[in-house]
Design an enzyme around this catalytic site. Structure first.
Site, mmCIF file in Angstrom:
data_model
loop_
_atom_site.group_PDB
_atom_site.id
_atom_site.type_symbol
_atom_site.label_atom_id
_atom_site.label_comp_id
_atom_site.label_asym_id
_atom_site.label_seq_id
_atom_site.Cartn_x
_atom_site.Cartn_y
_atom_site.Cartn_z
ATOM 1 N N SER A 163 0.853 -1.191 0.000
ATOM 2 C CA SER A 163 0.000 0.000 0.000
ATOM 3 C C SER A 163 0.884 1.234 0.000
ATOM 4 O O SER A 163 2.051 1.182 0.431
ATOM 5 C CB SER A 163 -0.869 0.009 1.259
ATOM 6 O OG SER A 163 -1.507 1.258 1.429
ATOM 7 N N TYR A 176 -1.968 -1.687 10.150
ATOM 8 C CA TYR A 176 -1.948 -1.677 8.690
ATOM 9 C C TYR A 176 -0.627 -1.165 8.112
ATOM 10 O O TYR A 176 -0.058 -1.786 7.212
ATOM 11 C CB TYR A 176 -3.132 -0.854 8.181
ATOM 12 C CG TYR A 176 -3.401 -1.032 6.706
ATOM 13 C CD1 TYR A 176 -3.978 -2.196 6.220
ATOM 14 C CD2 TYR A 176 -3.091 -0.034 5.787
ATOM 15 C CE1 TYR A 176 -4.249 -2.372 4.860
ATOM 16 C CE2 TYR A 176 -3.349 -0.189 4.435
ATOM 17 C CZ TYR A 176 -3.929 -1.357 3.985
ATOM 18 O OH TYR A 176 -4.191 -1.525 2.649
#
Ligand SMILES: NC(=O)c1ccc[n+]([C@@H]2O[C@H](COP(=O)([O-])OP(=O)(O)OC[C@H]3O[C@@H](n4cnc5c(N)ncnc54)[C@H](OP(=O)(O)O)[C@@H]3O)[C@@H](O)[C@H]2O)c1
Length: 286
Positions: A163, A176
């Site tokens: 990401s 995350y």
């Protein structure tokens, strides 16, 4: 064309096959998280290129609908396996299914993922452990399990979904950022080791991408308020990611805006990155 449903060794896992002969390649792609968003877009892209598919996610019905659509449109073999990647037994069960069905995995798209939203301290450990299992352990284990076949054939392509979060200032978004930073670093290490053997590994690092991600995370309202130029469509991300792995690029940050963010944050002093992450996280709970 026939559809069969049977149990595999993982209790929550069911399988079905929709098949006609592949038209343009004998290669097969295993895609996790193919029931929505970026994973479904990868399935469409690779089917159009003639790859046979093994689609994995928990929602079997969605996978079966997609498989039927892609087989009808492109004439590719499409196997479907409903599996919960929170289950530590799932990666082995997926590979056992592939072996039973005579499927050799040439392409692995490690895509399944999600993000929790509430605080680390306020989240029960089993939920955090499940995130690690899904996006760290299963991702790593699937890479390891597909390698013997890829090495024997001297060809393989692996895309691991990281990401932009791995480049952005750390936000207060649970695990995350750490998880996607691991995926970024691990993918580069694998690429260095495996490229001489004909296996390319790419960490695909999208920014905001239209999918079900923010519905699952519970941040849809905040996400919808972000400026449109920050967003990409899932098929744009997929096109750039697939081109990158085929060219042997170990890292792909798709989209101009995301590239600018990634390249401008990295050189900043760590303390300033921390400060920006703390101030700018649009999903931070007050
Ligand atoms: N969208 C973004 O803005 C964005 C940005 C950067 C990175 N990413 C990454 O891109 C990847 C795909 O996300 P997306 O945006 O396409 O999200 P999405 O639309 O919510 O799709 C997530 C996929 O993961 C699957 N999945 C979730 N938990 C699973 C589990 N326990 N077992 C098996 N499959 C599971 C879901 O299928 P089922 O629910 O049917 O199991 C679904 O197919 C993720 O790794 C995400 O972190 C997304």
């Amino acid at each position: 064309m026939s559809t069969t449903v049977s149990k595999t060794t993982v209790s929550k896992t069911t399988a079905s096959k929709i098949s006609t002969p592949s038209t343009t390649t004998h290669r097969t792609a295993l895609i996790t998280g193919a029931s929505a968003g970026i994973g479904a877009a990868f399935a469409r892209h690779l089917a159009a290129e003639g790859y046979a598919l093994l689609l994995v996610a928990r929602r079997a019905e969605r996978l079966q609908e997609l498989a039927a659509e892609l087989t009808a449109q492109h004439g590719v073999r499409c196997d479907v396996l409903a599996a919960d990647l929170n289950d530590p037994a799932a990666p082995a069960a997926i590979m056992a299914f592939a072996e039973r069905e005579g499927i050799a995995i040439d392409v692995l798209i490690n895509n399944a993922g999600l993000s929790g939203k509430s605080s680390f301290a306020g989240t029960p450990w089993p939920q955090l452990a499940a995130e690690i299992q899904l996006m760290v352990t299963a991702v790593t284990e699937l890479c390891h399990r597909v390698l013997p076949g890829m090495r024997a054939r001297g060809w393989g392509r692996i895309i691991n979904l990281s990401s932009l979060a791995a480049f952005s200032p750390p936000g207060a978004s649970l695990l995350y950022t750490g998880i996607k930073s691991y995926v970024l670093g691990m993918s580069q290490s694998l690429d260095m080791e495996l490229k001489p053997q004909g296996i390319h590994v790419t960490a695909l690092c999208p920014g905001f991408t239209r999918s079900e991600f923010h519905d699952t995370m519970g941040t849809r309202d905040a996400a919808d308020k972000l400026p449109g130029l920050l967003w990409q469509e899932a098929d744009e991300v997929v096109r750039e990611g697939w081109a990158a792995v085929m060219k042997g690029k170990p890292v792909c940050v798709p989209g101009l805006v995301n590239k600018l963010v990634a390249s401008s944050v990295r050189p900043l002093p760590v303390a300033l990155q921390y400060h920006l992450g703390n101030r700018l996280n649009p999903f931070k709970e007050s």
